[in-house]
Design a protein around this motif. Structure first.
Motif, short mmCIF file in Angstrom:
data_model
loop_
_atom_site.label_atom_id
_atom_site.label_comp_id
_atom_site.label_asym_id
_atom_site.label_seq_id
_atom_site.Cartn_x
_atom_site.Cartn_y
_atom_site.Cartn_z
N ASN A 147 0.80 -1.22 0.00
CA ASN A 147 0.00 0.00 0.00
C ASN A 147 0.83 1.27 0.00
O ASN A 147 0.30 2.38 0.01
CB ASN A 147 -0.96 0.01 1.20
N ARG A 148 2.18 1.14 -0.04
CA ARG A 148 3.05 2.32 -0.12
C ARG A 148 3.98 2.25 -1.33
O ARG A 148 4.94 3.01 -1.42
CB ARG A 148 3.86 2.47 1.17
N GLN A 149 3.68 1.33 -2.25
CA GLN A 149 4.54 1.17 -3.41
C GLN A 149 4.53 2.41 -4.31
O GLN A 149 5.57 2.83 -4.82
CB GLN A 149 4.11 -0.06 -4.22
N GLY A 150 3.36 2.99 -4.53
CA GLY A 150 3.28 4.17 -5.38
C GLY A 150 4.11 5.31 -4.82
O GLY A 150 4.86 5.97 -5.55
N TYR A 151 4.00 5.53 -3.51
CA TYR A 151 4.77 6.59 -2.86
C TYR A 151 6.27 6.32 -2.98
O TYR A 151 7.04 7.20 -3.41
CB TYR A 151 4.38 6.71 -1.39
N ALA A 152 6.69 5.11 -2.59
CA ALA A 152 8.12 4.78 -2.56
C ALA A 152 8.74 4.86 -3.95
O ALA A 152 9.80 5.47 -4.15
CB ALA A 152 8.33 3.39 -1.97
N LEU A 153 8.08 4.25 -4.94
CA LEU A 153 8.62 4.25 -6.29
C LEU A 153 8.51 5.63 -6.93
O LEU A 153 9.33 5.99 -7.79
CB LEU A 153 7.91 3.20 -7.14
N GLY A 154 7.52 6.41 -6.51
CA GLY A 154 7.40 7.77 -7.01
C GLY A 154 8.54 8.64 -6.53
O GLY A 154 9.13 9.40 -7.31
N VAL A 155 8.90 8.52 -5.25
CA VAL A 155 10.04 9.27 -4.71
C VAL A 155 11.34 8.79 -5.36
O VAL A 155 12.17 9.60 -5.79
CB VAL A 155 10.12 9.10 -3.18
N TYR A 156 11.50 7.47 -5.42
CA TYR A 156 12.72 6.89 -6.00
C TYR A 156 12.94 7.36 -7.44
O TYR A 156 14.00 7.90 -7.79
CB TYR A 156 12.60 5.36 -5.96
N ALA A 157 11.93 7.18 -8.27
CA ALA A 157 12.07 7.54 -9.67
C ALA A 157 11.99 9.05 -9.86
O ALA A 157 12.68 9.61 -10.73
CB ALA A 157 10.99 6.85 -10.50
N GLY A 158 11.19 9.73 -9.04
CA GLY A 158 11.03 11.16 -9.19
C GLY A 158 12.32 11.92 -8.95
O GLY A 158 12.76 12.70 -9.81
N PHE A 159 12.94 11.68 -7.82
CA PHE A 159 14.18 12.39 -7.51
C PHE A 159 15.40 11.74 -8.16
O PHE A 159 16.35 12.43 -8.52
CB PHE A 159 14.35 12.48 -5.99
N GLY A 160 15.36 10.44 -8.34
CA GLY A 160 16.49 9.77 -9.00
C GLY A 160 16.63 10.17 -10.45
O GLY A 160 17.74 10.30 -10.97
N ASN A 161 15.49 10.40 -11.10
CA ASN A 161 15.51 10.73 -12.52
C ASN A 161 15.90 12.16 -12.83
O ASN A 161 16.03 12.52 -14.01
CB ASN A 161 14.13 10.46 -13.14
N ILE A 162 16.10 13.00 -11.82
CA ILE A 162 16.50 14.37 -12.12
C ILE A 162 17.99 14.46 -12.45
O ILE A 162 18.46 15.51 -12.91
CB ILE A 162 16.16 15.35 -10.98
N GLY A 163 18.72 13.36 -12.25
CA GLY A 163 20.15 13.35 -12.55
C GLY A 163 20.48 13.84 -13.95
O GLY A 163 21.31 14.75 -14.13
#
Length: 438
Positions: A147-163
């Motif tokens: 139930n927290r996968q969307g949040y966790a993967l959103g943060v991971y990909a959201g901030f990780g992808n700004i590289g």
């Protein structure tokens, strides 16, 4: 209770730390998808490349990214994410070292087309860092409940992808201040530093720690459940790939990902610096800044995209976001002015960012018993879309001349519309299956 259980089994780390170390690793590794895109116009001029050949050079990092994402993403299910992460980042360091060395030895006077094969080789090697996406996705998933996968993967990909976005701006600025070779050396030093930080602080989820301590698979999962984790690997790389490949929904997600991220977002992150420089006649620093806005904005918007996915469902969010992508692409097709093109870029970035979150938010739902394997197929096969789309955009330039930079976006209009329809079909089918199950 959880702290006592962690202390009893000598477990270290927290989901928060697991999330942010994965995000750091992705941030550093994913910068390599713009390995040549940050200075695409400079490479095109120095090497005397056609639009299609430039597309091949820009897409060279995406070859290793696509190939390595499959086995390395699945390998996480067997050994955890830290080891695969470090191997991929190490390969990127070697590739970037090769490019930097060539620049110091030959640029600018002897930097010509004879170096093209070597640049392709180091581009492919350096692009290995792009494969970290499918390593960090399951590594992050295994730290959090469903139930927290969307949040966790959103943060991971959201901030990780700004590289890539940060590098799209920083490297052109450094090129103007210290020169092309020194700018790439600075990039190399950053990558080494980030890898060392990851190596020191990163750790795998409790399940993998327990397995390394000799606990049985059943026992490790039981303890993991007590620690509020309910997403676990299938046990081996081969089994994870096999299970996920046999699930037809994996391949639907592969296609959706190939348009939203693998052949969409990453392609445009590498293409936009050249697009703004050669189509809108901007200087390299300004073009890098505008391209950086696209990459950073399209990445950060994944965070609310993940929350939308948790709240409204991945299929609905995906259908809407692909529709937004199509609108943005249509604006870019019709525009040759800066401001309208900029607006189109932001619209397509909005759709891509939210779609990325929605697609990966569906992985634990549709392939819960092989998240790592599914992530490998999705990121690997889906990531290969860049190898087609970037040269295709270059082909439009060769065919139509300057206006081809705009006309090429018709590719995204067509594919985004198709993906929106597929997402709607997924939603309808899922509701039908749920109804029949009842």
């Amino acid at each position: 209770m959880s702290q006592q259980l962690k202390k009893k089994h000598k477990l270290i780390g927290t989901p928060f730390l697991g999330l942010w170390t994965s995000t750091l690793g992705l941030f550093a590794g994913l910068t390599t998808i713009v390995l040549y895109g940050v200075a695409g116009a400079e490479f095109k001029e120095s090497l005397g490349l056609s639009g299609a050949m430039l597309g091949i050079l820009l897409s060279s990092p995406h070859l290793s990214k696509a190939i390595l994402r499959i086995p390395f993403g699945a390998w996480v299910d067997e050994v955890g994410g830290k080891k695969p992460f470090l191997i991929l980042l190490g390969c990127s360091i070697l590739g970037l070292t090769g490019i930097t060395t060539l620049l110091y030895l030959y640029y600018p006077n002897e930097f010509d087309s004879s170096l093209f094969p070597l640049l392709l080789f180091f581009g492919v090697l350096g692009g290995a860092g792009g494969a970290t996406f499918t390593v960090g996705a399951p590594q992050t998933s295994y730290w959090f409940p469903k139930n927290r996968q969307g949040y966790a993967l959103g943060v991971y990909a959201g901030f990780g992808n700004i590289g890539p976005g940060v590098l799209n701006y920083v490297i052109p600025v450094l090129i103007g201040v210290i020169g092309l070779a020194a700018a790439y050396l600075s990039w190399l030093l950053f990558l080494v530093f980030a890898t060392l930080i990851y190596a020191y602080f990163a750790m795998d989820s409790y399940y993998f720690q327990l397995k390394k301590k000799g606990e049985t698979d059943e026992r490790a999962k039981c303890i993991g459940n007590d620690l509020e984790q309910d997403v676990f690997p299938s046990g081996s790389t081969r089994e994870s790939l096999k299970k996920s490949a046999s699930n037809y929904r994996t391949w639907i997600l592969v296609f959706l990902y190939s348009i939203s991220f693998g052949g969409g977002f990453t392609a445009l992150a590498a293409w936009f610096p050249t697009y703004w420089t050669l189509f809108h006649d901007m200087d390299i620093v300004s073009a890098g800044l505008v391209a950086a806005i696209f990459t950073i904005y399209g990445s950060v918007i994944r965070v609310p995209g993940g929350k939308f996915t948790d709240k409204y469902g991945g299929e609905i969010v995906a259908a809407m976001s692909f529709g937004i992508m199509a609108i943005g692409a249509l604006v870019l097709v019709m525009s040759s002015a800066f401001y309208s093109s900029f607006i189109g870029m932001l619209i397509i970035g909005t759709g891509m960012g939210i779609a990325n979150a929605a697609v990966f938010g569906l992985v634990p739902k549709y392939v819960p018993d092989a998240v790592g394997g599914a992530s490998g197929w999705i990121g690997g096969v889906g990531g290969a879309g860049t190898l087609i789309i970037i040269p295709l955009l270059g082909f439009f330039v060769d065919t139509y001349g300057q206006i081809g930079y705009a006309r090429g976006f018709i590719v995204f209009v067509i594919l985004s519309t198709l993906c929106s329809l597929i997402s709607i079909a997924l939603r309808v089918n899922n509701k039908k299956l749920n109804y029949q199950g009842k």
